[in-house]
Scaffold this motif. Sequence first.
Motif, PDB file in Angstrom:
ATOM      1  N   ASP A 468      31.700  46.490  28.640  1.00  0.00           N
ATOM      2  CA  ASP A 468      32.525  46.508  29.843  1.00  0.00           C
ATOM      3  C   ASP A 468      31.666  46.320  31.096  1.00  0.00           C
ATOM      4  O   ASP A 468      32.069  45.621  32.026  1.00  0.00           O
ATOM      5  N   TRP A 469      30.498  46.948  31.115  1.00  0.00           N
ATOM      6  CA  TRP A 469      29.611  46.796  32.272  1.00  0.00           C
ATOM      7  C   TRP A 469      29.103  45.358  32.373  1.00  0.00           C
ATOM      8  O   TRP A 469      29.083  44.776  33.464  1.00  0.00           O
ATOM      9  N   LEU A 470      28.719  44.776  31.254  1.00  0.00           N
ATOM     10  CA  LEU A 470      28.252  43.390  31.263  1.00  0.00           C
ATOM     11  C   LEU A 470      29.344  42.461  31.798  1.00  0.00           C
ATOM     12  O   LEU A 470      29.063  41.530  32.575  1.00  0.00           O
ATOM     13  N   ALA A 471      30.580  42.719  31.393  1.00  0.00           N
ATOM     14  CA  ALA A 471      31.683  41.898  31.898  1.00  0.00           C
ATOM     15  C   ALA A 471      31.891  42.131  33.386  1.00  0.00           C
ATOM     16  O   ALA A 471      32.148  41.184  34.146  1.00  0.00           O
ATOM     17  N   GLU A 472      31.773  43.399  33.817  1.00  0.00           N
ATOM     18  CA  GLU A 472      31.983  43.708  35.236  1.00  0.00           C
ATOM     19  C   GLU A 472      30.972  43.019  36.122  1.00  0.00           C
ATOM     20  O   GLU A 472      31.296  42.566  37.222  1.00  0.00           O
ATOM     21  N   VAL A 473      29.722  42.940  35.661  1.00  0.00           N
ATOM     22  CA  VAL A 473      28.676  42.330  36.497  1.00  0.00           C
ATOM     23  C   VAL A 473      28.468  40.860  36.149  1.00  0.00           C
ATOM     24  O   VAL A 473      27.521  40.226  36.615  1.00  0.00           O
ATOM     25  N   CYS A 474      29.344  40.322  35.324  1.00  0.00           N
ATOM     26  CA  CYS A 474      29.332  38.888  34.985  1.00  0.00           C
ATOM     27  C   CYS A 474      28.018  38.455  34.336  1.00  0.00           C
ATOM     28  O   CYS A 474      27.460  37.392  34.669  1.00  0.00           O
ATOM     29  N   LEU A 475      27.518  39.275  33.411  1.00  0.00           N
ATOM     30  CA  LEU A 475      26.286  38.946  32.704  1.00  0.00           C
ATOM     31  C   LEU A 475      26.590  38.501  31.279  1.00  0.00           C
ATOM     32  O   LEU A 475      27.262  39.228  30.530  1.00  0.00           O
ATOM     33  N   PRO A 476      26.103  37.330  30.864  1.00  0.00           N
ATOM     34  CA  PRO A 476      26.188  36.968  29.451  1.00  0.00           C
ATOM     35  C   PRO A 476      25.192  37.819  28.657  1.00  0.00           C
ATOM     36  O   PRO A 476      24.352  38.506  29.245  1.00  0.00           O
ATOM     37  N   PRO A 477      25.250  37.778  27.339  1.00  0.00           N
ATOM     38  CA  PRO A 477      24.331  38.612  26.538  1.00  0.00           C
ATOM     39  C   PRO A 477      22.864  38.373  26.849  1.00  0.00           C
ATOM     40  O   PRO A 477      22.040  39.286  26.707  1.00  0.00           O
ATOM     41  N   ASP A 478      22.500  37.155  27.287  1.00  0.00           N
ATOM     42  CA  ASP A 478      21.100  36.869  27.583  1.00  0.00           C
ATOM     43  C   ASP A 478      20.839  36.823  29.096  1.00  0.00           C
ATOM     44  O   ASP A 478      19.839  36.268  29.544  1.00  0.00           O
ATOM     45  N   GLY A 479      21.737  37.432  29.891  1.00  0.00           N
ATOM     46  CA  GLY A 479      21.568  37.440  31.346  1.00  0.00           C
ATOM     47  C   GLY A 479      20.749  38.631  31.814  1.00  0.00           C
ATOM     48  O   GLY A 479      20.343  39.500  31.035  1.00  0.00           O
ATOM     49  N   ALA A 480      20.497  38.680  33.137  1.00  0.00           N
ATOM     50  CA  ALA A 480      19.686  39.777  33.695  1.00  0.00           C
ATOM     51  C   ALA A 480      19.998  39.966  35.172  1.00  0.00           C
ATOM     52  O   ALA A 480      20.438  39.036  35.866  1.00  0.00           O
ATOM     53  N   LEU A 481      19.782  41.209  35.626  1.00  0.00           N
ATOM     54  CA  LEU A 481      19.867  41.570  37.038  1.00  0.00           C
ATOM     55  C   LEU A 481      18.532  42.171  37.462  1.00  0.00           C
ATOM     56  O   LEU A 481      17.928  42.949  36.707  1.00  0.00           O
ATOM     57  N   LEU A 482      18.082  41.875  38.673  1.00  0.00           N
ATOM     58  CA  LEU A 482      16.916  42.535  39.250  1.00  0.00           C
ATOM     59  C   LEU A 482      17.418  43.636  40.169  1.00  0.00           C
ATOM     60  O   LEU A 482      18.182  43.377  41.105  1.00  0.00           O
ATOM     61  N   LEU A 483      17.010  44.868  39.893  1.00  0.00           N
ATOM     62  CA  LEU A 483      17.536  46.042  40.593  1.00  0.00           C
ATOM     63  C   LEU A 483      16.470  46.673  41.471  1.00  0.00           C
ATOM     64  O   LEU A 483      15.361  46.951  41.014  1.00  0.00           O
ATOM     65  N   ARG A 484      16.829  46.912  42.750  1.00  0.00           N
ATOM     66  CA  ARG A 484      15.924  47.540  43.695  1.00  0.00           C
ATOM     67  C   ARG A 484      15.950  49.065  43.538  1.00  0.00           C
ATOM     68  O   ARG A 484      16.888  49.623  42.981  1.00  0.00           O
TER      69      ARG A 484
END
Length: 517
Positions: A468-484
């Motif tokens: 659900d979180w991956l869908a909320e942040v629009c990340l595919p299984p091989d995606g990534a976010l850089l977090l401050r």
Amino acid sequence: MTTRVPVLISGGGIAGLTAALVLRREGGYPVLVEKHAGVSPQPKARRFNPRSTEVFRLLGLAAEVAEASAPLASFTEVLVGPTLAAARVREMTGTMRERRKQQARIPELSPGPNVLCPQVVLEPILRRAATERGVSVRLGTELVSFTQDDDGVTALLKPPDGEPYELAADYLIAADGARSPVRTALGIERSGHGHLADNLDLYFRADLTELVRERPFNLCEIDNPVASGAFLSVNGTDRWLFSTADFPEAHTLGDGDWHDLLRIVIGIPDLDVELLSRSPWESAMRVADRFRQGRVFLVGDAAHMMPPMAAAGANTAIADAANLAWKLAAALAGRAAPTLLDTYHAERHPAGYAIAEASSTVRGHVGDMLAAFTKPDNRHDDLPATMFGTQYAEGAFVPDGRGPAPVGHYAPAGRPGTRVPHAWLDATTSTVDFAGPGLTLLTGPDDERWITEASDLGLRLVKVSHQDWLAEVCLPPDGALLLRPDAIVAWHSASATPLAEALSRVLGTKVASVQPQ
């Protein structure tokens, strides 16, 4: 020889202490000076929203803050009446029902609670933590004057005993309040609506335990010909605040007169009451035109003064401190270029101005504000969007081309420049908990493409499989976010910008993956 430190913080309130604690978490060693040796004679701010308690959680202080706020945990009602004794729960309006529906959603959106914890209770917790973690906290020490040049700041400090002495610092944080001597010395002008109302807070002791047992209240609006205003709970038993309009004859009244006034608005003629302090204060909106000048930064009330009804002042100060401190730590450690520090004003000035302006829509004393806030035709923005949806237009992040998030409801979708959405990954761990120290790469379950690059770039990597979180942040299984470290998304893999280049842009310095030999 003048001693030199990385960061000097002037002001030991919520803003200064939060900045000091975040700096320590990020590896910095600040010195904090506070001209007052003791606690404030007023309870000051009371409500700390989930964005603030998320910061306390990241600092490892969630349990202490929860314990400190426990006495007021049940004090949620809004009362109205001619006296406190005669007050009843305010009739629910459509506005209030909608507000409560929005509030009910908050626990779904954050690991941090919404707490009532008077500043006089919270500050000692933060101060003790700062001291235990290595911050040099110097109480009773005043910043008398300072100079700055391209290399740093030199401050003249006056200790409680002894001669004034000089202390040099790479940077100075001014967390010295609405009247900020540092801001004044810099000649920074302020903009906004200016003066809104003159108010008077009466902080008093009276055992009202039985009176409020069945009506635990956060706020009680009083409409009384003697004095109208609002009661606020401080500890729920024998410490209370009555906030009313200031008046020209106030200075002529003695303690007996104030005791009589309080007995009238409480509604118990023979009540044993003790006035602990009387504090006139100005309701106003004034926002500094610059949050940075050279090597000096303004945070909290020094940067933005606003009315209290939205309980936004201290919460905005905490957000300022969290935003600035990690950037200072990164620049001081050589992980980022000094240009990263320019993004503090770029991000926090528009946010601070917007919050101060929104807090200024209702004028008058707390009772007036409360009445206007709850009237049937009053309209409010979506509470989750207001609380969690701050979106920076420019700053230390790389846009991914999706455009801005909606403003009418909370749906950041992992956009750079917005707070990372919360999801519980297990019974105690939230996605927000991975914010700092340093920058963190949150990946989908297929993290193989990121492991080597994250290691080469010095990034901590955390794999998230919460669908659900991956869908909320629009990340595919091989995606990534850089977090401050302040829980703001700095980059999304949907961007056309490669990770190494994005990191270079965020930090303002060339960063390249180290290729194996």
